[in-house]
Every structure is written in C-alpha cells, then in structure tokens.
Design a protein around this motif. Structure first.
Motif, PDB file in Angstrom:
ATOM      1  N   ARG A 127     -11.626  20.819  36.720  1.00  0.00           N
ATOM      2  CA  ARG A 127     -12.957  21.365  37.013  1.00  0.00           C
ATOM      3  C   ARG A 127     -13.535  22.192  35.870  1.00  0.00           C
ATOM      4  O   ARG A 127     -14.601  22.782  36.015  1.00  0.00           O
ATOM      5  N   PHE A 128     -12.840  22.231  34.723  1.00  0.00           N
ATOM      6  CA  PHE A 128     -13.305  22.998  33.575  1.00  0.00           C
ATOM      7  C   PHE A 128     -13.866  22.064  32.505  1.00  0.00           C
ATOM      8  O   PHE A 128     -13.403  20.930  32.341  1.00  0.00           O
ATOM      9  N   ALA A 129     -14.847  22.558  31.764  1.00  0.00           N
ATOM     10  CA  ALA A 129     -15.294  21.917  30.531  1.00  0.00           C
ATOM     11  C   ALA A 129     -14.938  22.847  29.384  1.00  0.00           C
ATOM     12  O   ALA A 129     -15.202  24.058  29.460  1.00  0.00           O
ATOM     13  N   ILE A 130     -14.320  22.314  28.349  1.00  0.00           N
ATOM     14  CA  ILE A 130     -13.860  23.134  27.228  1.00  0.00           C
ATOM     15  C   ILE A 130     -14.575  22.703  25.949  1.00  0.00           C
ATOM     16  O   ILE A 130     -14.652  21.516  25.635  1.00  0.00           O
ATOM     17  N   LEU A 131     -15.089  23.689  25.214  1.00  0.00           N
ATOM     18  CA  LEU A 131     -15.722  23.457  23.923  1.00  0.00           C
ATOM     19  C   LEU A 131     -14.713  23.784  22.830  1.00  0.00           C
ATOM     20  O   LEU A 131     -14.117  24.873  22.831  1.00  0.00           O
ATOM     21  N   TRP A 132     -14.539  22.833  21.894  1.00  0.00           N
ATOM     22  CA  TRP A 132     -13.549  22.971  20.832  1.00  0.00           C
ATOM     23  C   TRP A 132     -14.219  22.951  19.457  1.00  0.00           C
ATOM     24  O   TRP A 132     -15.222  22.262  19.255  1.00  0.00           O
ATOM     25  N   ASN A 133     -13.619  23.673  18.517  1.00  0.00           N
ATOM     26  CA  ASN A 133     -13.966  23.507  17.114  1.00  0.00           C
ATOM     27  C   ASN A 133     -13.177  22.326  16.571  1.00  0.00           C
ATOM     28  O   ASN A 133     -11.937  22.299  16.664  1.00  0.00           O
ATOM     29  N   VAL A 134     -13.860  21.337  16.035  1.00  0.00           N
ATOM     30  CA  VAL A 134     -13.219  20.086  15.629  1.00  0.00           C
ATOM     31  C   VAL A 134     -12.293  20.279  14.434  1.00  0.00           C
ATOM     32  O   VAL A 134     -11.171  19.763  14.400  1.00  0.00           O
ATOM     33  N   GLN A 135     -12.734  21.029  13.441  1.00  0.00           N
ATOM     34  CA  GLN A 135     -11.947  21.167  12.217  1.00  0.00           C
ATOM     35  C   GLN A 135     -10.596  21.838  12.467  1.00  0.00           C
ATOM     36  O   GLN A 135      -9.565  21.423  11.922  1.00  0.00           O
ATOM     37  N   HIS A 136     -10.592  22.858  13.301  1.00  0.00           N
ATOM     38  CA  HIS A 136      -9.374  23.635  13.508  1.00  0.00           C
ATOM     39  C   HIS A 136      -8.683  23.338  14.841  1.00  0.00           C
ATOM     40  O   HIS A 136      -7.584  23.849  15.093  1.00  0.00           O
ATOM     41  N   GLY A 137      -9.316  22.553  15.708  1.00  0.00           N
ATOM     42  CA  GLY A 137      -8.745  22.294  17.015  1.00  0.00           C
ATOM     43  C   GLY A 137      -8.702  23.540  17.883  1.00  0.00           C
ATOM     44  O   GLY A 137      -7.834  23.683  18.750  1.00  0.00           O
ATOM     45  N   GLN A 138      -9.652  24.436  17.675  1.00  0.00           N
ATOM     46  CA  GLN A 138      -9.655  25.736  18.342  1.00  0.00           C
ATOM     47  C   GLN A 138     -10.473  25.704  19.630  1.00  0.00           C
ATOM     48  O   GLN A 138     -11.585  25.167  19.674  1.00  0.00           O
TER      49      GLN A 138
END
Length: 300
Positions: A127-138
């Motif tokens: 039920r969560f949506a997660i936003l990630w930084n692509v370069q660092h996988g953060q």
C-alpha cells in the motif's frame, strides 16, 4: 497540422516477439525506438531489437514473476519490479544490475521513471509508493494513504506530479512540489489497474469496472468517461501528441480513443488471449501490445 486520429493505423504492419514462458505483464519501447523490453511471470526480462525482432538479452536476477518494467527517458537504464518484493535498476548497454531496492515488504506491482530520469517510483501490495534516487538507489520519500494494494503508477510529463491507482477503487495524485495539490479521485467501481498522463496534463485511469476515466488532475474534475471494453482494463498509453489513447485488457481488444471528443475510433482484435500491456512508441507511430507468451507491434 492536426491529423485525423483514424489515419494513424490506416495501414498496419504486425511483428511478433515470442520467447516468454508465461504471461507478459509489461512491455516498453525505448525512447529511441531501438529496443523493446518485456517482462513476464516466468521471472525473466527480455531485451529485443525492435527492427529485427531478435532477442538481444535474457535478463535474470528476480526470483519471482516480474510485474512491471520501463526504460528511463534518457535510454541509459531500465527498471523492473517483482513479486519477490524487490525493484531492480539495470544498465541498458550491459544489462548489469546497478541497484536492488528492498524497502517494499510485499509484491511490487508497478515502477516508473521521472521524465528527467533522476527519480524512480515503485508501489505494490504493501500500500506504499516509494520515491527513489536513481543514481544512488536511495529511498527519498514514502507516500501513504491508499487502503489497499497499489497496482499502477505514473509521473506527469512535467515531473510535478505522480499518480497511483489502487484496489481501494481510488486514484491518488501526489504533488512533488509541496504545494498542497494532492488529490483523491473517486468514481471507479472496481480496482484501478492502469494509469497514464498525456503531454497536456490529462490523467487517464482504467479499472476492473471496464471503464476509463479521463481527469483534470489539478482540479480533480472528470473530463471523459469512456465505455466500450467488455473486460477488465489492464494497460493504457497516450500517443506522444496526446490525441490518441490506447487501451487494452481482458476482452482481448485494443481500443483507440480520440481524446479531443472522447470517442472510440478503432477497435483492434490484437490478440488471441488477454492483452496485459500496451504502449505507444515515443514518436507515436508504433503500438506495442503484450499477452501470454508473446508481444506484438502494430504500426505504419
């Protein structure tokens, strides 16, 4: 000059890509139209040469059905999400896995890149949506609010908004600018299974209730209610210019809609089985559809 939408597929050629040993859950054409990406319940991702139809690479690493896949807009990466609860980011040129993202606790149903290829959004059964930084996988931010599994997601073309569709029958529009423009869009009477934004900012949502709703996401108002499918909706895609919307689903049909008038202009008997995925190429002349075991291209 504006083009009559019915002319887009007046003369179609068809190409098939057959190698998967399970349902093709998602497919994508690279922005430069050179590669095709498909993923399947067979736990594999395939990279194809779009022109020749030859299989370039079988990408392995996931340990469960691969539910979603997409190219980054800059063509350098692709991402995948799986029933194994992970998201993976891969290099296009080598198929090397750069990051394995593990913060989801259940099946990850959907993944999409931001228009500038800087961010990745993933969501699923937790039920969560997660936003990630692509370069660092953060892991940058978690979006919470849906009352059931999230099945689909999309970035707006200007990168200002994300949308998520859920089994709670709602679409949520989340602002990435902290401007208080978050919206809950209600009206569907079934699970929301697919989403896409047009270049003009319209948001289309498809559902198990067999309908498509086209929204103004800033105001939350309904622009069109599109009916005609006789089965659940599985996938949708706007053409590059936003004139056409393609939709596909359990009725084994692909329908093309004129988004200026909200009318169906063509129905394509595209498959002999459920159509699990459809997407326009970046320049809008090709339409890619995927079903159990194979993928097909329609185009001029």
């Amino acid at each position: 000059m504006w083009k009559n939408p019915s002319e887009y597929f007046a003369a179609a050629t068809v190409k098939y890509f057959e190698r998967h040993k399970g349902e093709v859950n998602s497919c994508a054409i690279s922005p430069d139209c050179k590669l095709i990406l498909t993923c399947s319940d067979d736990s594999r991702i395939h990279l194809w040469d779009a022109k020749s139809g030859s299989l370039q690479c079988k990408v392995t690493g996931h340990t469960g059905p691969v539910k979603s896949c997409c190219f980054s807009p800059d063509c350098s990466l692709f991402a995948s999400s799986s029933h194994d609860c992970t998201v993976r980011i891969w290099k296009v040129d080598t198929a090397e896995c750069l990051h394995v993202l593990k913060d989801h606790s259940k099946c990850v149903e959907t993944v999409c890149f931001s228009p500038d290829s800087v961010y990745l959004l993933s969501a699923g059964w937790d039920r969560f949506a997660i936003l990630w930084n692509v370069q660092h996988g953060q892991h940058l931010k978690t979006f919470v609010g849906h009352q059931d599994a999230i099945q689909c997601s999309a970035f707006s073309k200007n990168g200002s908004y994300i949308a998520t569709g859920s089994w709670d029958y709602t679409v949520r529009v989340w602002s990435l600018q902290n401007d208080g423009m978050d919206r809950i869009l209600k009206g569907h009477k079934g699970n929301v299974s697919c989403l896409c934004f047009s270049v003009s900012g319209m948001l289309a949502s498809g559902s198990w209730d067999k309908s498509i709703r086209v929204w103004n996401p800033r105001t939350g108002s309904l622009i069109f209610l599109l009916k005609g499918h006789t089965g659940w909706l599985r996938s949708m895609s706007f053409s590059r210019d936003g004139i056409l919307l393609a939709s596909a689903g359990h009725d084994k049909m692909v329908k093309l809609w004129d988004c200026g008038h909200g009318k169906c202009i063509k129905s394509l008997r595209a498959m002999i089985d459920v159509v699990h995925a459809c997407t326009f190429s970046a320049e809008g002349t090709l339409l890619l559809t995927g079903a159990t075991g194979f993928t097909r291209i329609n185009g001029k």
